[in-house]
Scaffold this motif. Structure first.
Motif, PDB file in Angstrom:
ATOM      1  N   TYR A 156      -2.360   0.794  -4.259  1.00  0.00           N
ATOM      2  CA  TYR A 156      -1.691  -0.372  -3.775  1.00  0.00           C
ATOM      3  C   TYR A 156      -1.287  -1.198  -4.999  1.00  0.00           C
ATOM      4  O   TYR A 156      -1.782  -1.243  -6.083  1.00  0.00           O
ATOM      5  N   GLN A 157      -0.549  -2.458  -4.688  1.00  0.00           N
ATOM      6  CA  GLN A 157      -0.171  -3.303  -5.692  1.00  0.00           C
ATOM      7  C   GLN A 157      -0.045  -4.661  -4.992  1.00  0.00           C
ATOM      8  O   GLN A 157       0.395  -4.844  -3.888  1.00  0.00           O
ATOM      9  N   THR A 158      -0.911  -5.364  -5.696  1.00  0.00           N
ATOM     10  CA  THR A 158      -0.823  -7.031  -5.243  1.00  0.00           C
ATOM     11  C   THR A 158       0.575  -7.738  -5.067  1.00  0.00           C
ATOM     12  O   THR A 158       1.294  -7.521  -6.172  1.00  0.00           O
ATOM     13  N   LEU A 159       0.919  -8.317  -4.043  1.00  0.00           N
ATOM     14  CA  LEU A 159       2.260  -8.973  -4.040  1.00  0.00           C
ATOM     15  C   LEU A 159       1.922 -10.477  -4.274  1.00  0.00           C
ATOM     16  O   LEU A 159       2.908 -11.448  -4.309  1.00  0.00           O
ATOM     17  N   GLU A 160       0.720 -11.015  -4.427  1.00  0.00           N
ATOM     18  CA  GLU A 160       0.552 -12.460  -4.766  1.00  0.00           C
ATOM     19  C   GLU A 160      -0.836 -12.594  -5.637  1.00  0.00           C
ATOM     20  O   GLU A 160      -1.524 -11.630  -5.412  1.00  0.00           O
ATOM     21  N   GLY A 220       0.785  -1.166   0.001  1.00  0.00           N
ATOM     22  CA  GLY A 220      -0.045   0.072  -0.084  1.00  0.00           C
ATOM     23  C   GLY A 220       0.787   1.281  -0.225  1.00  0.00           C
ATOM     24  O   GLY A 220       1.847   1.352   0.647  1.00  0.00           O
ATOM     25  N   ALA A 221       0.574   2.198  -0.706  1.00  0.00           N
ATOM     26  CA  ALA A 221       1.136   3.446  -0.806  1.00  0.00           C
ATOM     27  C   ALA A 221       0.215   4.679  -0.829  1.00  0.00           C
ATOM     28  O   ALA A 221      -0.846   4.585  -1.475  1.00  0.00           O
ATOM     29  N   TRP A 232       7.807   0.783  -5.523  1.00  0.00           N
ATOM     30  CA  TRP A 232       6.925  -0.233  -6.096  1.00  0.00           C
ATOM     31  C   TRP A 232       7.723  -1.809  -5.987  1.00  0.00           C
ATOM     32  O   TRP A 232       8.778  -1.901  -6.553  1.00  0.00           O
ATOM     33  N   PRO A 233       7.400  -2.580  -5.111  1.00  0.00           N
ATOM     34  CA  PRO A 233       8.090  -3.989  -5.219  1.00  0.00           C
ATOM     35  C   PRO A 233       8.272  -4.666  -6.560  1.00  0.00           C
ATOM     36  O   PRO A 233       9.263  -5.275  -6.934  1.00  0.00           O
ATOM     37  N   ILE A 234       7.216  -4.445  -7.568  1.00  0.00           N
ATOM     38  CA  ILE A 234       7.158  -5.073  -8.695  1.00  0.00           C
ATOM     39  C   ILE A 234       7.353  -3.618  -9.799  1.00  0.00           C
ATOM     40  O   ILE A 234       6.363  -2.809  -9.410  1.00  0.00           O
ATOM     41  N   PRO A 235       8.357  -3.670 -10.247  1.00  0.00           N
ATOM     42  CA  PRO A 235       8.642  -2.558 -10.887  1.00  0.00           C
ATOM     43  C   PRO A 235       7.526  -2.270 -12.239  1.00  0.00           C
ATOM     44  O   PRO A 235       6.640  -3.360 -12.636  1.00  0.00           O
TER      45      PRO A 235
END
Length: 476
Positions: A118-122, A83-84, A155-158
């Motif tokens: 937000y960006q999902t991590l899974e 989350g950002a 972002w964890p995933i570019p």
């Protein structure tokens, strides 16, 4: 299992909530929203009206950054997400960012105007959020590019790896921070803005919008006795309503013509505003009068039973009771109001300047209240977050009669005290159609003072007020 706790962040009002998650072989359970426990720890009681769930099938789905004009409480029910948040509100914290990894044990309170993303991590992430207002068609609000270089969210995933399959076309087209128009704060609304008190309130609350009745000459108009007009007003643009509107023709209120108008303005309208305040999460500040008492007690306290003598006092008492039904309310009971407009002090100054020697009652006792001081007291009570309730506000110092006030004015205008002829209320009312007046209008100020606000003495403020008046000969 963690303990329930609330943690502040670099963005004012953005709070991270650590949630206890109870697990066993069957799975887990958590209280996603628990009003009593969470507000006790400092989370705002933001009164959600809707819950939304966004299901994200694949890892890397990226959404935001949108700053809606309502508060949110976000969490994930399954999976993990990054989350950002970026503060897009006008002010010194504009552009400040915070990021947190979300799992079922973490929730975040997002205040109005803070961009949420937000960006999902899974895979299979269910992202849930409570909101305290309903979506409104056609309304635009600030948004920010996900890849804004100034904010530089890690972002964890570019984002280049996510591509258009994981980011909407709308989010790909959002502006940079330098191009964002910050979200303005909700502003106070002053009702009765052209009256003596309304003018003082606008001076005290410079960001407020002032409204008055149609036909009053006000730029913005609102008749709070008109149900359709009230329903159409954009209440979501305001956070505080200051109701300085009232029907104050005390004698005319006793007549068949004045009675229904007084009830509509002084009782029905405050009841309507109380309902509006609850529906739109507003603080309602309402100004009342010592006429809600019969004046048999020499000093009136906030908890004295209401005992109005005439129609005006009855309508004000009804309005007070209606306002106290609002969840967040302040009833400011005052007396003998003096401000920018026609009033007793201004009239006495004009009579003194023009050589008139008036008859003034000596058996009605109270204290003057200068509108600037009353407005400052209202600002103070809001600023310190005073508890909802009734607060009595007048200027301080020794009580005086109306005749004594007139004498003080005359002396300051170069006339003799003896130029004011003292008469009883009964003598003054002989041959006139007059509503009953309370003999004692002195208000106890200890509750207000306990909040840290002490009112200046009335006679001291009288000096300053008269100094600001030009010669009034031939005026009014």
């Amino acid at each position: 299992m963690t303990e329930l706790s609330v943690e502040a962040t670099a963005i004012p009002g953005l709070l991270v909530v650590h949630l206890p998650v109870h697990q066993d072989s069957r799975g887990w359970f958590k209280e996603s929203w628990q009003q009593a426990k969470m507000t006790a720890l400092g989370l705002p009681d933001f009164r959600p009206v809707q819950q939304n769930v966004s299901y994200n099938a694949t890892r890397g789905a990226t959404r935001g950054i949108h700053a809606e004009p309502w508060d949110k409480f976000v969490s994930v029910s399954t999976g993990r997400a990054f989350g950002a948040w970026v503060d897009l509100r006008a002010g010194t914290s504009f552009g400040t960012s915070v990021h947190v990894e979300l799992d079922p044990s973490i929730a975040v309170f997002v205040p109005r105007g803070v961009g949420n993303s937000y960006q999902t991590l899974e895979d299979d992430v269910a992202y849930s959020y409570l909101v305290n207002d309903h979506w409104r068609a056609g309304e635009t609000y600030p948004a920010l590019a996900l890849d804004d270089a100034t904010v530089a969210i890690p972002w964890p995933i570019p984002l280049a790896d996510v591509g258009s399959s994981g980011i909407s076309a709308k989010d790909l087209a959002q502006p940079s921070l330098a191009e964002v128009t910050p979200m303005a704060p909700r502003r106070p609304l002053v009702i009765g803005a052209r009256g003596q008190l309304g003018r003082a309130l606008l001076a005290q609350f410079p960001d407020a919008l002032g409204v008055d009745l149609p036909g009053s000459g006000a730029e913005h108009v609102l008749d709070v006795t008109d149900a359709a007009a009230v329903a159409a007003w954009p209440w979501h643009e305001h956070d505080v309503v200051l109701n300085a509107a009232a029907y104050t023709a005390v004698d005319v209120a006793e007549t068949p013509v004045g009675r229904p108008v007084a009830w509509a303005a002084n009782a029905q309208a405050p009841a309507t505003l109380a309902r509006v305040a609850d529906e739109h999460r507003l603080a309602l500040v309402h100004f009342s009068s010592e006429y809600v008492f019969d004046g048999t007690r020499e000093v009136h306290t906030e908890d004295e039973p209401l005992s109005p003598l005439g129609v005006y006092g009855q309508t004000k008492a009804a309005g007070d009771l209606a306002v106290t039904t609002a969840r967040r309310h302040l009833v400011l009971r005052t007396s003998w109001l003096i401000g920018d407009g026609g009033n007793f002090v201004r009239t006495m100054a004009r009579l003194a300047d023009t050589g008139v020697s008036p008859a003034v009652v000596h058996d009605q006792v109270g204290r003057l209240t200068f509108t600037a001081d009353l407005a400052a007291a209202a600002h103070h009570l809001l600023e310190v977050g005073a508890a909802s309730g009734v607060y009595q506000v007048s200027n301080g110092g020794a009580p005086t009669s109306w005749a004594e006030v007139a004498e003080e004015v005359f002396v300051r205008r170069g006339r003799e005290r003896s130029d004011v002829r003292r008469v009883s209320t009964q003598e003054y009312a002989a041959g006139k159609e007059m509503a009953p007046r309370p003999a004692h209008s002195v208000l106890d100020l200890s509750k207000l003072e306990a909040t840290g606000h002490v009112m200046a003495p009335a006679l001291e403020r009288l000096d300053a007020y008269l100094a600001g008046l030009a010669g009034l000969a031939g005026s009014e």
